[in-house]
Design a protein around this motif. Structure first.
Motif, PDB file in Angstrom:
ATOM      1  N   ALA A 132      12.203   2.887  -2.185  1.00 40.94           N
ATOM      2  CA  ALA A 132      12.254   3.423  -0.825  1.00 40.94           C
ATOM      3  C   ALA A 132      11.912   2.378   0.236  1.00 40.94           C
ATOM      4  O   ALA A 132      11.924   2.672   1.422  1.00 40.94           O
ATOM      5  CB  ALA A 132      11.298   4.597  -0.712  1.00 40.94           C
ATOM      6  N   GLY A 133      11.572   1.166  -0.169  1.00 37.68           N
ATOM      7  CA  GLY A 133      11.179   0.114   0.769  1.00 37.68           C
ATOM      8  C   GLY A 133       9.810  -0.431   0.425  1.00 37.68           C
ATOM      9  O   GLY A 133       9.327  -0.280  -0.687  1.00 37.68           O
ATOM     10  N   THR A 134       9.165  -1.034   1.392  1.00 39.32           N
ATOM     11  CA  THR A 134       7.837  -1.604   1.178  1.00 39.32           C
ATOM     12  C   THR A 134       6.796  -0.501   1.316  1.00 39.32           C
ATOM     13  O   THR A 134       6.876   0.322   2.222  1.00 39.32           O
ATOM     14  CB  THR A 134       7.567  -2.715   2.211  1.00 39.32           C
ATOM     15  OG1 THR A 134       8.583  -3.712   2.061  1.00 39.32           O
ATOM     16  CG2 THR A 134       6.216  -3.361   1.978  1.00 39.32           C
ATOM     17  N   ALA A 135       5.811  -0.492   0.400  1.00 41.06           N
ATOM     18  CA  ALA A 135       4.774   0.538   0.430  1.00 41.06           C
ATOM     19  C   ALA A 135       3.411  -0.067   0.096  1.00 41.06           C
ATOM     20  O   ALA A 135       3.329  -1.045  -0.654  1.00 41.06           O
ATOM     21  CB  ALA A 135       5.106   1.628  -0.588  1.00 41.06           C
ATOM     22  N   PRO A 136       2.342   0.528   0.645  1.00 40.20           N
ATOM     23  CA  PRO A 136       0.995   0.066   0.285  1.00 40.20           C
ATOM     24  C   PRO A 136       0.733   0.333  -1.203  1.00 40.20           C
ATOM     25  O   PRO A 136       0.951   1.448  -1.669  1.00 40.20           O
ATOM     26  CB  PRO A 136       0.073   0.931   1.142  1.00 40.20           C
ATOM     27  CG  PRO A 136       0.937   1.506   2.211  1.00 40.20           C
ATOM     28  CD  PRO A 136       2.312   1.595   1.626  1.00 40.20           C
ATOM     29  N   ALA A 137       0.303  -0.683  -1.922  1.00 40.18           N
ATOM     30  CA  ALA A 137       0.011  -0.526  -3.346  1.00 40.18           C
ATOM     31  C   ALA A 137      -1.485  -0.449  -3.602  1.00 40.18           C
ATOM     32  O   ALA A 137      -1.920   0.105  -4.599  1.00 40.18           O
ATOM     33  CB  ALA A 137       0.602  -1.677  -4.143  1.00 40.18           C
ATOM     34  N   ALA A 138      -2.270  -1.033  -2.704  1.00 39.53           N
ATOM     35  CA  ALA A 138      -3.726  -1.005  -2.873  1.00 39.53           C
ATOM     36  C   ALA A 138      -4.372  -0.904  -1.505  1.00 39.53           C
ATOM     37  O   ALA A 138      -3.982  -1.600  -0.574  1.00 39.53           O
ATOM     38  CB  ALA A 138      -4.215  -2.258  -3.595  1.00 39.53           C
TER      39      ALA A 138
ATOM     40  N   VAL B  12      -5.013  -1.429   4.098  1.00 37.53           N
ATOM     41  CA  VAL B  12      -4.034  -1.895   3.112  1.00 37.53           C
ATOM     42  C   VAL B  12      -4.395  -3.311   2.680  1.00 37.53           C
ATOM     43  O   VAL B  12      -4.573  -4.206   3.510  1.00 37.53           O
ATOM     44  CB  VAL B  12      -2.602  -1.847   3.682  1.00 37.53           C
ATOM     45  CG1 VAL B  12      -1.604  -2.445   2.691  1.00 37.53           C
ATOM     46  CG2 VAL B  12      -2.219  -0.421   4.040  1.00 37.53           C
ATOM     47  N   LEU B  13      -4.491  -3.516   1.362  1.00 32.06           N
ATOM     48  CA  LEU B  13      -4.808  -4.835   0.803  1.00 32.06           C
ATOM     49  C   LEU B  13      -3.575  -5.517   0.230  1.00 32.06           C
ATOM     50  O   LEU B  13      -3.439  -6.725   0.320  1.00 32.06           O
ATOM     51  CB  LEU B  13      -5.864  -4.701  -0.295  1.00 32.06           C
ATOM     52  CG  LEU B  13      -7.196  -4.061   0.105  1.00 32.06           C
ATOM     53  CD1 LEU B  13      -8.087  -3.913  -1.107  1.00 32.06           C
ATOM     54  CD2 LEU B  13      -7.868  -4.865   1.197  1.00 32.06           C
ATOM     55  N   VAL B  14      -2.694  -4.727  -0.392  1.00 31.54           N
ATOM     56  CA  VAL B  14      -1.500  -5.268  -1.048  1.00 31.54           C
ATOM     57  C   VAL B  14      -0.338  -4.310  -0.810  1.00 31.54           C
ATOM     58  O   VAL B  14      -0.508  -3.092  -0.903  1.00 31.54           O
ATOM     59  CB  VAL B  14      -1.729  -5.422  -2.579  1.00 31.54           C
ATOM     60  CG1 VAL B  14      -0.461  -5.859  -3.294  1.00 31.54           C
ATOM     61  CG2 VAL B  14      -2.851  -6.406  -2.856  1.00 31.54           C
TER      62      VAL B  14
ATOM     63  N   GLN C 168     -12.457  -9.131   6.771  1.00 31.47           N
ATOM     64  CA  GLN C 168     -13.312  -7.960   6.833  1.00 31.47           C
ATOM     65  C   GLN C 168     -12.378  -6.755   6.839  1.00 31.47           C
ATOM     66  O   GLN C 168     -11.436  -6.707   7.633  1.00 31.47           O
ATOM     67  CB  GLN C 168     -14.159  -7.965   8.112  1.00 31.47           C
ATOM     68  CG  GLN C 168     -15.242  -9.016   8.127  1.00 31.47           C
ATOM     69  CD  GLN C 168     -16.368  -8.732   7.141  1.00 31.47           C
ATOM     70  OE1 GLN C 168     -16.661  -7.599   6.788  1.00 31.47           O
ATOM     71  NE2 GLN C 168     -17.004  -9.780   6.684  1.00 31.47           N
ATOM     72  N   VAL C 169     -12.603  -5.798   5.945  1.00 28.44           N
ATOM     73  CA  VAL C 169     -11.738  -4.625   5.857  1.00 28.44           C
ATOM     74  C   VAL C 169     -12.552  -3.343   5.943  1.00 28.44           C
ATOM     75  O   VAL C 169     -13.731  -3.316   5.586  1.00 28.44           O
ATOM     76  CB  VAL C 169     -10.896  -4.625   4.552  1.00 28.44           C
ATOM     77  CG1 VAL C 169      -9.927  -5.795   4.534  1.00 28.44           C
ATOM     78  CG2 VAL C 169     -11.778  -4.662   3.314  1.00 28.44           C
ATOM     79  N   SER C 170     -11.905  -2.315   6.419  1.00 26.95           N
ATOM     80  CA  SER C 170     -12.495  -0.982   6.455  1.00 26.95           C
ATOM     81  C   SER C 170     -11.926  -0.173   5.310  1.00 26.95           C
ATOM     82  O   SER C 170     -10.795  -0.429   4.862  1.00 26.95           O
ATOM     83  CB  SER C 170     -12.143  -0.283   7.769  1.00 26.95           C
ATOM     84  OG  SER C 170     -12.668  -0.988   8.859  1.00 26.95           O
TER      85      SER C 170
END
Length: 90
Positions: free
Chosen positions: A54-60, A46-48, A40-42
């Protein structure tokens, strides 16, 4: 003679698919993590995530509140910006 807006949009699977919302990536890169099917998401969750310079980042991020019904990518895969990465049911 006349036609309605509904002409041509009925048939098997159409009603079911109409309730799903595609979740698209805003970044390209190599997938690091994904949300689990059934989560369940709001809206805004962050999905992906992907690897960037620059490192890890939210893509979706979720574009609505709901339940994730499918994830189309997996860690290690390469995605493009504007690619559908998951489907959710509001």
């Amino acid at each position: 003679m006349g036609s309605s807006l509904a002409d041509g949009v009925t048939g098997p699977g159409v009603a079911q698919a109409a309730g799903l919302k595609p979740q698209k990536s805003s970044l390209s890169g190599t997938v690091v993590s994904t949300v689990s099917v059934g989560s369940q998401v709001s809206e805004g969750a962050v999905l992906v995530t992907v690897k960037t310079l620059a490192g890890t980042a939210p893509a979706a991020r979720a574009n609505c509140n709901g339940k994730v019904v499918s994830v189309e990518v997996s860690p290690g895969s390469t995605i493009a910006a504007d690619q559908v990465v998951a489907q959710s049911e509001p």
